[in-house]
Design an enzyme around this catalytic site. Structure first.
Site, short mmCIF file in Angstrom:
data_model
loop_
_atom_site.label_atom_id
_atom_site.label_comp_id
_atom_site.label_asym_id
_atom_site.label_seq_id
_atom_site.Cartn_x
_atom_site.Cartn_y
_atom_site.Cartn_z
N ASP A 92 -4.07 4.97 -2.78
CA ASP A 92 -5.37 5.22 -2.50
C ASP A 92 -6.63 4.23 -2.98
O ASP A 92 -6.20 3.33 -3.89
CB ASP A 92 -6.06 6.68 -3.08
CG ASP A 92 -5.80 6.67 -4.26
OD1 ASP A 92 -4.72 6.35 -4.91
OD2 ASP A 92 -6.58 7.43 -5.26
N GLU A 150 -4.26 8.87 -6.65
CA GLU A 150 -4.27 8.78 -7.93
C GLU A 150 -5.46 8.66 -8.86
O GLU A 150 -5.77 9.24 -10.13
CB GLU A 150 -3.56 7.41 -8.18
CG GLU A 150 -3.36 7.13 -9.85
CD GLU A 150 -4.54 6.49 -10.45
OE1 GLU A 150 -4.72 6.83 -11.64
OE2 GLU A 150 -5.29 5.83 -9.74
N GLU A 151 -6.46 8.25 -7.95
CA GLU A 151 -7.82 7.90 -8.46
C GLU A 151 -8.56 9.13 -8.60
O GLU A 151 -9.79 9.21 -9.17
CB GLU A 151 -8.67 6.94 -7.52
CG GLU A 151 -8.05 5.62 -7.49
CD GLU A 151 -8.29 4.79 -8.84
OE1 GLU A 151 -8.95 5.31 -9.74
OE2 GLU A 151 -7.80 3.56 -8.96
N HIS A 375 -12.08 -2.11 -10.33
CA HIS A 375 -12.90 -1.45 -10.20
C HIS A 375 -14.37 -2.06 -9.93
O HIS A 375 -15.37 -1.41 -9.73
CB HIS A 375 -13.31 -0.10 -11.17
CG HIS A 375 -12.16 0.71 -11.31
ND1 HIS A 375 -12.43 2.12 -11.48
CD2 HIS A 375 -10.80 0.65 -10.77
CE1 HIS A 375 -11.16 2.85 -11.50
NE2 HIS A 375 -10.36 1.93 -11.14
#
Length: 402
Positions: A92, A150-151, A375
């Site tokens: 993801d 996962e995020e 990020h």
């Protein structure tokens, strides 16, 4: 006698994998760039899963299924006796606007692979191709997890576990590219590798009034400020000094005007621990301290504590074998010693069902200008690291399943 028990045989397998991975590196890069151009958010990885399924379905020897709508499980039955190893990649992306100027920059507004999951998927896909071509020599069963979400809590790992992907698995591994490690460095820690990640909301209820008359009020802002300071006692005076705890108050919300003391304030916070035992102690400590401070001033306090991902704790035996994979299977990489990271992720859900290890693959290159953190809107990683990831995954079954 198991032919893979000798260093000579392992060296031969490593040489074969090295040659195959070198030859397919351009294709792995192309897969990664395709995924980078077409990122999708957690639980919405429809096109990503479809793309990966098409590529996996074209590989002879793999049995491909969908444990959840946007995750994939590919199974390879090796030709030699052995255990069952699961290898996981997350797929993801994040709600970040890609600001890079390159031909593979994200084409989806405000969605970006800003953490390297596109690379993880490409690495595991490359390893699956190589191992399928060597399946007569592969010991045991290999399962390839392409995990969604996962995020975003509650995370896709637990959903895949609930769907049964871990049944019969003896060991499980995962890897993550790291912007803090130079390309060519790989780290495999013993024990704690990543922290848990919990969060809380504290609502302090006092009695509002005019700012000119604080004596007639129970000021929740003043009380909240004292709570912020006193919560650090959880770290300094209540937790074992040998056990790391990170407690951060990240939001302080209350009030509507310069001359009005509000009735309530709300505090948000984050808690990270490397020990499940210490993690279990923290909520009661936060509640006790906050209620004590609030009660001393005639206010009340309400705690909402939200449990996130558990700490990622590597099994020492599996970690040792993964270091052997690096030393014997990846000629252009070296082991790097690092401390546990306070980041968190949901690979811990798989580790509750089988021993395993989480590996950190260096992907930083100052020479190429690839230096931005995860990020970040300019995040990228050195694609030479893809080769190391493929080799890591492809060599692992010969060390862990035999």
């Amino acid at each position: 006698m198991n032919v893979f028990s000798s260093r000579f045989s392992l060296a031969g397998i490593a040489e074969t994998i090295d040659l195959k991975s070198q030859r397919q590196h351009a294709e792995v890069v192309a897969w990664r760039r395709h995924l980078h151009r077409h990122p999708e958010l957690s639980f919405k990885e429809v096109d990503t899963a479809n793309f990966l399924e098409r590529e996996l379905a074209a590989v002879e020897g793999l049995k491909v299924s969908r444990p959840t709508p946007t995750s994939l499980l590919a199974r390879l039955a090796g030709g030699r006796k052995g255990g069952t190893l699961a290898m996981r990649a997350d797929i993801d992306a994040l709600p970040v606007q890609d600001q890079k100027r390159c031909d593979y920059a994200s084409g989806n507004p405000n969605v970006m692979h800003a953490c390297g999951h596109d690379g993880h998927a490409a690495m595991l896909l490359g390893a699956a191709r190589i191992l399928a071509g060597l399946r007569a020599q592969v010991p045991g069963e290999v399962r390839f997890f392409f995990q969604h979400a996962e995020e975003q809590h509650p995370g896709g790992a637990q959903q895949m576990v609930d769907a049964g992907v871990m049944k019969g698995v003896d060991k499980v591994i995962s890897a993550h590219v790291m912007s803090t490690l130079d390309t060519g460095s790989i780290a495999v820690l013993d024990g704690p590798a990543l922290a848990s990640s919990d969060r809380f909301v504290l609502r302090v209820r006092g009695r509002g009034g005019h700012a000119a008359n604080p004596d007639r009020c129970i000021d929740p802002i003043m009380i909240g400020a004292q709570i912020v300071g006193n919560l650090q006692a959880v770290v300094s005076r209540n937790a074992d000094p040998h056990e790391a705890v990170i407690l951060s108050v990240t939001r302080f919300d209350g009030g509507t005007a310069f001359n009005v003391i509000p009735d309530t304030v709300e505090l948000w916070g984050s808690v990270r621990c490397f020990s499940e035992h210490v993690r279990e102690l923290v909520p009661a400590l936060v509640e006790r301290i906050a209620n004590g401070v609030a009660g001393a001033h005639g206010a009340s306090c309400e705690l909402e504590y939200i449990r996130g991902y558990s700490p990622v704790v590597n099994d020492t035996a599996v970690a040792s074998r993964m270091r052997a994979v690096v030393e014997q299977g990846i000629a252009t990489a070296v082991l790097q010693s690092i401390k546990p990271l306070p980041n968190s992720e949901d690979f811990s859900a798989f580790l509750k069902h089988a021993p395993g290890a989480y590996v950190l693959i260096g992907a930083r290159s100052a020479a190429k200008g690839i230096v931005h953190p995860h990020h970040h809107p300019h995040f990228d990683f050195d694609e030479d690291a893809l080769l190391h990831g493929v080799q890591l995954f492809a060599n692992a079954p010969f060390h862990l399943n035999a």
